[in-house]
Scaffold this active site. Structure first.
Site, short mmCIF file in Angstrom:
data_model
loop_
_atom_site.label_atom_id
_atom_site.label_comp_id
_atom_site.label_asym_id
_atom_site.label_seq_id
_atom_site.Cartn_x
_atom_site.Cartn_y
_atom_site.Cartn_z
N ASP A 59 0.84 -1.20 0.00
CA ASP A 59 0.00 0.00 0.00
C ASP A 59 0.88 1.26 0.00
O ASP A 59 0.37 2.38 -0.03
CB ASP A 59 -1.03 -0.01 1.14
N SER A 60 2.19 1.06 -0.02
CA SER A 60 3.11 2.18 -0.28
C SER A 60 2.79 2.81 -1.63
O SER A 60 3.25 3.91 -1.93
CB SER A 60 4.57 1.69 -0.26
N ASP A 98 -0.94 -6.32 -0.17
CA ASP A 98 -1.27 -5.66 1.09
C ASP A 98 -2.77 -5.51 1.24
O ASP A 98 -3.46 -5.14 0.28
CB ASP A 98 -0.67 -4.24 1.09
N LYS A 127 -0.99 -9.54 3.18
CA LYS A 127 -0.22 -8.99 4.30
C LYS A 127 -1.11 -8.04 5.08
O LYS A 127 -1.77 -7.18 4.50
CB LYS A 127 1.03 -8.28 3.80
N GLU A 129 -1.27 -5.51 8.66
CA GLU A 129 -0.51 -4.85 9.73
C GLU A 129 -1.24 -5.01 11.05
O GLU A 129 -2.46 -4.87 11.12
CB GLU A 129 -0.39 -3.35 9.43
N GLU A 196 9.15 -4.04 10.35
CA GLU A 196 9.65 -2.77 9.81
C GLU A 196 10.22 -1.92 10.95
O GLU A 196 9.59 -1.81 12.02
CB GLU A 196 8.47 -2.04 9.12
O1 KIV Z 1 3.51 -1.09 1.55
C1 KIV Z 1 4.68 -1.46 1.52
O2 KIV Z 1 5.43 -1.20 0.57
C2 KIV Z 1 5.19 -2.21 2.64
C3 KIV Z 1 6.67 -2.38 2.73
C4 KIV Z 1 7.27 -1.11 3.19
C5 KIV Z 1 7.05 -3.50 3.60
O3 KIV Z 1 4.46 -2.65 3.47
#
Ligand code: KIV
Length: 280
Positions: A59-60, A98, A127, A129, A196
């Site tokens: 989600d970056s 994500d 993934k 969080e 992280e």
């Molecule tokens: O969203 C993302 O790119 C991430 C990485 C920084 C691990 O979660």
């Protein structure tokens, strides 16, 4: 007629597709896992051809593609779209997507409905969080056949609650809590743990405490694997650079050479160096 497994694991250029079993075996064999973020079909092909093991539709994308200052504005539809783009060239790399902010926090059922969309879009793992509170959700997904990567330490979706992008687990109590949370999530079915921004010694302790592979970003060299944001290694991200980010394009001559250098340095353990981590 092709047999399922044969079709999935071997095709085209003869390279074997990366599987979850393979990723777990890497940890047993002491081999490194190379992961990078990826958001589109062109980079999916390029990263795959350079030997990246895991592609993360992070989600970056909200920051590096959309220009937001956090990941909070990213929607399910957007992650589904980018996952489809990354999966379309059928890379041999393992694909992790994500789950964006507010797509899984409400209930295990909400998480399942959204994770199912990502799996249908081509993800092989999702993934999420969080910390110990995620355990029932991880169990719910894992029991229903969805591989889960738990993201601990600095969790960017909680940036406001955490008071910024700061190193986590610096004091003994929070370090112990992080290990306890990771073990709980593993016991509830997490197949991988990504951490992280934590001190290097805690990264090492975590990897020893778990059976599943650990992936680090700003967590030192002692993890099973490393992940970075693609735009950071290609020096595209504007503004102040994170301590753990390394510019691989400088002197490489091409994007392909830069990515191959990242792959080689993670595999050999040359990246991350002490200058990319936090001793305490
Ligand atoms: O969203 C993302 O790119 C991430 C990485 C920084 C691990 O979660």
């Amino acid at each position: 007629m092709a047999i399922y497994g044969a079709q999935a694991e071997q095709s085209g250029d003869g390279r074997k597709a990366v599987s979850l079993r393979d990723l777990k075996a890497r940890k047993e064999r002491g081999e490194k896992i190379v992961m990078l973020t990826c958001y589109d079909a062109s980079f999916s092909q390029l990263l795959d051809s350079c030997g990246v093991d895991v592609l993360l539709i992070g989600d970056s994308l909200g920051m590096v593609l959309q220009g937001h200052t956090s990941t909070l504005a990213v929607s399910m539809d957007q992650v589904v779209y980018h996952t489809e783009c990354v999966a379309r060239p059928k890379p041999k790399a393992w694909i992790v997507a994500d789950m964006p902010f507010a797509s899984y926090q409400e209930s295990p059922a909400q998480a399942y409905a959204n994770a199912a969309r990502l799996m249908a879009a081509g993800a092989q793992m999702v993934k999420l969080e969080g910390a110990g509170w995620l355990a029932p959700t991880v169990k719910f997904l894992s029991e229903r056949g969805i591989p889960v990567c738990a993201h601990l330490g600095l969790t960017p979706q909680s940036v406001h609650a955490l008071g910024g992008y700061r190193v986590q687990g610096r004091d003994p109590t929070s370090a112990e809590q992080l290990i306890a949370d990771a073990k709980l999530l593993e016991a509830n079915g997490a197949d991988m743990v990504l951490v992280e921004l934590i001190p290097t010694p805690l990264g090492q302790q975590l990897t020893r405490a778990l059976t599943v592979p650990t992936i680090g970003i700003g967590a030192g060299p002692h993890l099973t694997g490393q992940v970075l944001v693609l735009h950071d290694i290609l020096d595209i991200t504007p503004g102040r650079k994170a301590r753990f980010a390394k510019n691989y394009l400088s002197g490489a001559g091409s994007i392909q050479a830069a990515i191959s250098r990242y792959v080689a340095e993670v595999r050999s353990g040359a990246y991350p160096g002490p200058e990319h981590g936090f001793e305490s």
